[in-house]
Scaffold this motif. Structure first.
Motif, PDB file in Angstrom:
ATOM      1  N   UNK A  11     -63.838 -68.003  15.605  1.00 40.36           N
ATOM      2  CA  UNK A  11     -62.564 -68.678  15.333  1.00 40.36           C
ATOM      3  C   UNK A  11     -61.799 -67.953  14.232  1.00 40.36           C
ATOM      4  N   UNK A  12     -62.489 -67.627  13.147  1.00 40.02           N
ATOM      5  CA  UNK A  12     -61.806 -66.961  12.045  1.00 40.02           C
ATOM      6  C   UNK A  12     -61.499 -65.501  12.347  1.00 40.02           C
ATOM      7  N   UNK A  17     -57.359 -61.571  13.770  1.00 39.63           N
ATOM      8  CA  UNK A  17     -56.694 -60.721  14.758  1.00 39.63           C
ATOM      9  C   UNK A  17     -55.239 -61.149  14.951  1.00 39.63           C
ATOM     10  N   UNK A  18     -54.993 -62.464  15.045  1.00 42.38           N
ATOM     11  CA  UNK A  18     -53.619 -62.947  15.191  1.00 42.38           C
ATOM     12  C   UNK A  18     -52.780 -62.608  13.966  1.00 42.38           C
ATOM     13  N   UNK A  19     -53.372 -62.714  12.780  1.00 41.53           N
ATOM     14  CA  UNK A  19     -52.652 -62.369  11.556  1.00 41.53           C
ATOM     15  C   UNK A  19     -52.301 -60.897  11.490  1.00 41.53           C
ATOM     16  N   UNK A  20     -53.240 -60.034  11.890  1.00 42.85           N
ATOM     17  CA  UNK A  20     -52.951 -58.599  11.902  1.00 42.85           C
ATOM     18  C   UNK A  20     -51.894 -58.262  12.945  1.00 42.85           C
ATOM     19  N   UNK A  21     -51.997 -58.889  14.105  1.00 37.76           N
ATOM     20  CA  UNK A  21     -50.997 -58.642  15.140  1.00 37.76           C
ATOM     21  C   UNK A  21     -49.634 -59.188  14.716  1.00 37.76           C
ATOM     22  N   UNK A  22     -49.640 -60.272  13.957  1.00 34.21           N
ATOM     23  CA  UNK A  22     -48.396 -60.831  13.422  1.00 34.21           C
ATOM     24  C   UNK A  22     -47.720 -59.839  12.487  1.00 34.21           C
ATOM     25  N   UNK A  45     -58.467 -76.720  13.399  1.00 33.68           N
ATOM     26  CA  UNK A  45     -59.712 -76.565  12.642  1.00 33.68           C
ATOM     27  C   UNK A  45     -59.843 -77.641  11.562  1.00 33.68           C
ATOM     28  N   UNK A  46     -58.751 -77.962  10.890  1.00 36.15           N
ATOM     29  CA  UNK A  46     -58.802 -79.026   9.885  1.00 36.15           C
ATOM     30  C   UNK A  46     -59.134 -80.371  10.515  1.00 36.15           C
ATOM     31  N   UNK A  47     -58.627 -80.618  11.706  1.00 33.88           N
ATOM     32  CA  UNK A  47     -58.948 -81.871  12.401  1.00 33.88           C
ATOM     33  C   UNK A  47     -60.418 -81.888  12.818  1.00 33.88           C
TER      34      UNK A  47
END
Length: 120
Positions: A11-12, A17-22, A45-47
């Motif tokens: 998950x992390x 990966x999404x953050x780097x692609x962002x 994830x918080x839920x």
């Protein structure tokens, strides 16, 4: 325990990966949609970890208000999309290094957890 660590690791890493692609993405609209996806995944994830109120507030504030407002403003801008393919290819080597480090970290954690359970 094993499934929980396994889920958290992937998950992390998916969020990483999404953050780097962002960051490396050249299209600003796709970047905003990726930011919304990151906020939704963090809220989920918080839920899952029983912080329901914080997860719903996070979802409502960031995804519901900030991202929609930002997309509304971006629709009125006339932005040119530049070619960031060469920049992405330069950073792909760094991405693989990070994924190899995280993979060995996962193997190390799984080995230590399994070894710990076999000692009992």
């Amino acid at each position: 325990m094993f499934i929980n660590n396994f889920f958290n690791f992937f998950f992390f890493n998916f969020l990483l990966f999404l953050g780097l692609f962002l960051i490396l993405n050249g299209n600003i609209f796709i970047s905003v949609l990726l930011l919304a996806l990151i906020f939704v995944l963090i809220s989920i994830f918080l839920i899952i970890i029983k912080f329901e109120f914080l997860g719903y507030i996070y979802l409502l504030l960031y995804v519901g208000a900030l991202i929609v407002t930002f997309l509304f403003i971006l629709m009125f801008l006339n932005l040119k999309i530049e070619n960031y393919k060469q920049i992405f290819l330069n950073y792909i080597k760094l991405d693989f290094i990070f994924y190899i480090i995280f993979f060995f970290k996962l193997i190390f954690l799984l080995y230590n957890n399994l070894f710990f359970f076999y000692n009992y």
